[in-house]
Structures are given as C-alpha cells and as structure tokens.
Design a protein around this motif. Structure first.
Motif, short mmCIF file in Angstrom:
data_model
loop_
_atom_site.label_atom_id
_atom_site.label_comp_id
_atom_site.label_asym_id
_atom_site.label_seq_id
_atom_site.Cartn_x
_atom_site.Cartn_y
_atom_site.Cartn_z
N ARG A 45 55.30 38.81 33.86
CA ARG A 45 54.29 38.98 32.80
C ARG A 45 54.43 37.89 31.74
NH1 ARG A 45 55.36 44.37 33.82
NH2 ARG A 45 56.92 44.50 32.17
N LYS A 46 55.66 37.54 31.42
CA LYS A 46 55.92 36.55 30.37
C LYS A 46 55.66 35.12 30.83
CE LYS A 46 59.49 35.02 27.15
NZ LYS A 46 59.06 35.40 25.83
N PHE A 47 56.10 34.78 32.03
CA PHE A 47 56.10 33.39 32.47
C PHE A 47 54.99 33.01 33.46
CE2 PHE A 47 60.64 34.20 31.40
CZ PHE A 47 60.67 33.40 30.26
N CYS A 48 54.19 33.99 33.88
CA CYS A 48 53.14 33.70 34.86
C CYS A 48 51.76 34.16 34.39
CB CYS A 48 53.47 34.38 36.19
SG CYS A 48 55.05 33.89 36.90
N PRO A 49 51.42 33.86 33.14
CA PRO A 49 50.09 34.27 32.67
C PRO A 49 49.01 33.47 33.40
CG PRO A 49 51.04 32.79 31.08
CD PRO A 49 52.11 33.05 32.12
N LEU A 50 47.88 34.12 33.62
CA LEU A 50 46.74 33.46 34.25
C LEU A 50 45.58 33.44 33.28
CD1 LEU A 50 46.81 35.23 37.74
CD2 LEU A 50 47.77 33.00 37.15
N ASN A 51 44.75 32.41 33.39
CA ASN A 51 43.52 32.43 32.60
C ASN A 51 42.55 33.40 33.27
OD1 ASN A 51 42.29 31.09 34.77
ND2 ASN A 51 42.43 29.09 33.79
N GLU A 52 41.42 33.61 32.67
CA GLU A 52 40.48 34.62 33.17
C GLU A 52 40.03 34.31 34.61
OE1 GLU A 52 36.15 36.53 32.02
OE2 GLU A 52 37.28 35.47 30.48
N ALA A 53 39.76 33.05 34.89
CA ALA A 53 39.32 32.68 36.23
C ALA A 53 40.42 32.92 37.26
CB ALA A 53 38.88 31.22 36.26
N GLY A 54 41.64 32.60 36.91
CA GLY A 54 42.77 32.84 37.80
C GLY A 54 42.99 34.32 38.05
N GLN A 55 42.86 35.10 37.00
CA GLN A 55 43.03 36.55 37.13
C GLN A 55 41.97 37.14 38.06
OE1 GLN A 55 45.66 38.24 35.71
NE2 GLN A 55 44.95 39.95 36.94
N LYS A 56 40.73 36.69 37.90
CA LYS A 56 39.65 37.18 38.75
C LYS A 56 39.88 36.79 40.21
CE LYS A 56 35.98 37.46 35.33
NZ LYS A 56 34.70 36.92 34.87
N LEU A 57 40.33 35.55 40.43
CA LEU A 57 40.61 35.09 41.80
C LEU A 57 41.68 35.96 42.45
CD1 LEU A 57 40.44 33.06 44.16
CD2 LEU A 57 42.11 31.65 42.91
N LEU A 58 42.77 36.20 41.74
CA LEU A 58 43.86 36.98 42.30
C LEU A 58 43.44 38.42 42.55
CD1 LEU A 58 46.70 37.00 43.34
CD2 LEU A 58 47.53 37.28 41.00
N GLU A 59 42.70 39.01 41.62
CA GLU A 59 42.23 40.38 41.81
C GLU A 59 41.30 40.49 43.02
OE1 GLU A 59 40.50 41.56 38.08
OE2 GLU A 59 42.44 41.65 37.08
N MET A 60 40.43 39.49 43.19
CA MET A 60 39.52 39.50 44.34
C MET A 60 40.31 39.45 45.65
SD MET A 60 36.65 36.72 45.46
CE MET A 60 37.92 35.52 45.86
N VAL A 61 41.30 38.58 45.70
CA VAL A 61 42.10 38.44 46.92
C VAL A 61 42.88 39.71 47.20
CG1 VAL A 61 44.06 37.20 47.91
CG2 VAL A 61 42.23 35.94 46.80
N VAL A 62 43.47 40.29 46.17
CA VAL A 62 44.24 41.53 46.34
C VAL A 62 43.32 42.64 46.86
CG1 VAL A 62 45.47 43.35 45.09
CG2 VAL A 62 46.05 40.95 44.69
N ASP A 63 42.12 42.74 46.28
CA ASP A 63 41.17 43.77 46.72
C ASP A 63 40.72 43.54 48.17
OD1 ASP A 63 41.27 45.08 44.31
OD2 ASP A 63 39.40 44.21 43.55
N LYS A 64 40.34 42.30 48.50
CA LYS A 64 39.82 42.01 49.84
C LYS A 64 40.88 42.15 50.92
CE LYS A 64 35.81 39.27 48.93
NZ LYS A 64 34.70 39.96 49.50
N LEU A 65 42.11 41.75 50.61
CA LEU A 65 43.16 41.79 51.62
C LEU A 65 44.03 43.04 51.52
CD1 LEU A 65 44.30 38.04 51.59
CD2 LEU A 65 42.68 39.17 53.12
#
Length: 110
Positions: A45-65
């Motif tokens: 949480r401290k060292f791997c923050p994502l910007n909004e676009a990165g967060q959306k990309l990761l959430e999409m991948v997690v949901d799809k896979l």
C-alpha cells in the motif's frame, strides 16, 4: 531467441539490476526487508501506489481473469520491481501491463 537482437549487453543489464537492488534495499531497510518480493500488504500500500488509470487497468484484469488478492499483490510487487529496473520512482501503466503479462504467462505454465 534465435534471431539476433540489438538489446542490452549482459554487463548493462547487470548494472541495472544492481541499481534496482540498491533502490529496494534502501526503500525497505527500515522495515527489515531487502527486496520487493518480501513486502507485506502494508508495504505494498505504501510503496506501490497506482494512478487512477493504473488502478482501473488492474481492477479490470483482476475482474476478467478472476485473480485472487494474492495475485493482485504479486502483480503490484512485480510492477514495482519493473519500475525500479527502469529507474522510475512511480509505477506506470507500462510497468503494470508488463507485470500483468508475466502473471498471465505464469498461469498458463503452472
């Protein structure tokens, strides 16, 4: 692998890896850790923050896979390492996409 590619020499790669290891040791030393792979959820949480676009990309991948929380964490750790190898302070979408790709390959092989 058979095609000759004008890539980085082994010596250049070694220097990049050594720099990334120093970055990780310095970042994590006060937590008694030495590498991104050893990070727990609070470190991620401290060292791997994502910007909004990165967060959306990761959430999409997690949901799809249908990835687990553990897979989510692993992707972030790998993305942090890729950013470190690139000498980048922040995880960018390119780093995240590369980490996701590696995770996909890992799933296919495993």
């Amino acid at each position: 692998m058979a095609d000759p590619v004008d890539g980085e020499s082994s010596a250049t790669i070694r220097v990049r890896v050594e720099k990334a290891r120093v970055i990780q040791r310095e970042r994590l030393a006060s937590y008694g850790l030495h590498a991104n792979s050893a990070m727990a959820a609070r470190h991620i949480r401290k060292f791997c923050p994502l910007n909004e676009a990165g967060q959306k990309l990761l959430e999409m991948v997690v949901d799809k896979l249908g990835m687990s929380a553990r897979s989510y964490s692993r992707i972030l750790k790998v993305a942090r390492t890729i950013a470190d190898l690139a000498g980048e302070e922040n995880i960018g979408q390119m780093h995240l996409a590369e980490a996701i790709q590696y995770r996909g390959l890992d799933r296919k092989l495993g």
